[in-house]
Write an enzyme that holds these catalytic residues in place. Structure first.
Site, short mmCIF file in Angstrom:
data_model
loop_
_atom_site.label_atom_id
_atom_site.label_comp_id
_atom_site.label_asym_id
_atom_site.label_seq_id
_atom_site.Cartn_x
_atom_site.Cartn_y
_atom_site.Cartn_z
N THR A 37 62.66 0.51 49.39
CA THR A 37 62.90 -0.47 50.46
C THR A 37 62.26 -1.82 50.15
O THR A 37 61.24 -1.87 49.45
CB THR A 37 62.29 0.07 51.78
OG1 THR A 37 62.25 -0.98 52.74
CG2 THR A 37 60.86 0.57 51.60
N TYR A 49 55.10 3.14 56.46
CA TYR A 49 56.44 3.39 55.92
C TYR A 49 56.59 2.74 54.53
O TYR A 49 56.94 3.40 53.55
CB TYR A 49 57.50 2.83 56.89
CG TYR A 49 58.87 2.73 56.25
CD1 TYR A 49 59.55 3.88 55.85
CD2 TYR A 49 59.47 1.49 56.01
CE1 TYR A 49 60.79 3.78 55.22
CE2 TYR A 49 60.70 1.38 55.40
CZ TYR A 49 61.36 2.54 55.01
OH TYR A 49 62.58 2.44 54.38
#
Ligand code: UDP
Length: 325
Positions: A116, A140
């Site tokens: 990501t 995350y």
């Protein structure tokens, strides 16, 4: 020979499976359906299961002739990762290590990993290049960056070859509207604006209008899920051809502000709806735009969908999902 697609019943995984199937690959979809949908696992064989289940994974590797693994299973909500980091480190890191362990035991050494843009944190320059500093600012992003580093070590020590794709803002849906984005709860901008356009939500809230950007709202790089899927096929073919471990940004290279996205939805849907300006959401960088030159030159990849096409495909799917027009 089959490709094991862990998380193949989720949003991005299912679009990749559809494309793999069109290209003639045999697929085994493995998904615990915690966030995926059984109806999305319509290409290849579907086996319900969790990547923490070492025994079941062992059996799959023994039974099917797995050539490569694509790994999409992850929790992806930034806010939740701050409240409950353990959930993220156990699933996104520890369970990924279990999957890698079973791969190594069975001499499978080709791995495609969903990373990501959150690994960059607050980027120091725009557009972001792959070797820019990694300073993830939430559990995350850190969980994804940890796996990326583990994969470097596993190549050096075990010869496990991987491709890590750093997604920018994945959006849009299958052109036939067979599959699409259906998060629960939904936190992503485009599906929420579509809910406002369809009258399912009262309004769309803009999180912050005082950023140092052209119209005060955040700028994001939206990339169609089929463009992401296409990159995965190219990455897989690259590894199957004996390619070395590598990592790529996947974005369109174009930045759109939150206001511009709202205006595009209004234009495409021909619907007006209430827009409410609210406080900033903590942890949002003002700009996230990819430099995807590396994927373009090394994988011969180029994104095809404009923002308008992203919204059109998302709308078609969203109407079906919500059962409204
Ligand atoms: N955003 C917004 N209102 C919403 C949801 C998102 O203004 O209801 C903004 C958010 O602050 C960010 C951008 O839209 O600047 C994209 O957010 P999203 O959660 O879709 O993706 P992210 O960039 O966090 O991965």
């Amino acid at each position: 020979m089959s490709i094991l697609v862990a998380g193949g019943a989720g949003y991005i995984g299912s679009h990749v499976c559809k494309m793999l199937n069109q290209k003639g690959f045999d697929i085994v979809v493995y998904d615990n359906l915690s966030h995926g949908y059984k109806e999305f696992a319509k290409w290849g064989e579907f086996i319900p299961g969790d990547i923490s289940d070492e025994k079941l994974l062992e059996n799959i590797f023994k039974y099917y002739n797995i050539e490569a693994v694509m790994h999409f299973c992850a929790y992806i909500e930034v806010g939740e990762s701050v409240i409950n980091p353990q959930k993220y480190y156990i699933n996104n890191v520890s369970n990924t290590i279990t999957l890698l362990k079973v791969m190594l035991k069975n001499n499978v050494n080709k791995f495609i990993f969903s990373s990501t843009a959150a690994v960059y944190g607050m980027p120091e320059r725009i557009p972001i290049k792959e070797d820019d500093p990694k300073n993830p600012i939430n559990p995350y992003g850190r969980s994804k960056w940890m796996v990326e580093q583990i994969l470097e070590d596993y190549d050096k020590s075990y010869g496990l070859k991987s491709i890590r794709f750093r997604y920018f803002n994945a959006a849009g849906a299958d052109e036939d509207a067979e599959i699409g984005e259906a998060h629960n709860p939904e936190t992503h901008l485009i599906p929420l604006i579509l809910d406002a356009a369809l009258g399912i939500r009262e309004d769309i809230k803009i999180f912050g209008t005082n950023y140092d950007t052209k119209d005060g709202t955040c700028i994001r790089d939206f990339i169609h899920v089929n463009d992401l899927a296409d990159a995965h096929i190219k990455g897989l073919e690259y590894l199957l051809d004996g390619g070395e471990t590598d990592y790529f940004n996947l974005g369109s290279g174009e930045g759109y502000s939150v206001r511009e996205v709202i205006e595009t939805v209004k234009r495409v849907t021909k619907k007006d709806f209430k827009v409410v300006e609210t406080e900033r959401r903590p942890g949002d960088p003002p700009y996230l735009i990819a430099d995807s030159e590396k994927a373009r030159s090394k994988l011969n990849w180029s994104p095809k969908y404009s923002l308008e096409e992203i919204i059109k495909t998302a709308l078609k799917w969203h109407i079906k999902l919500r059962g409204k027009s």
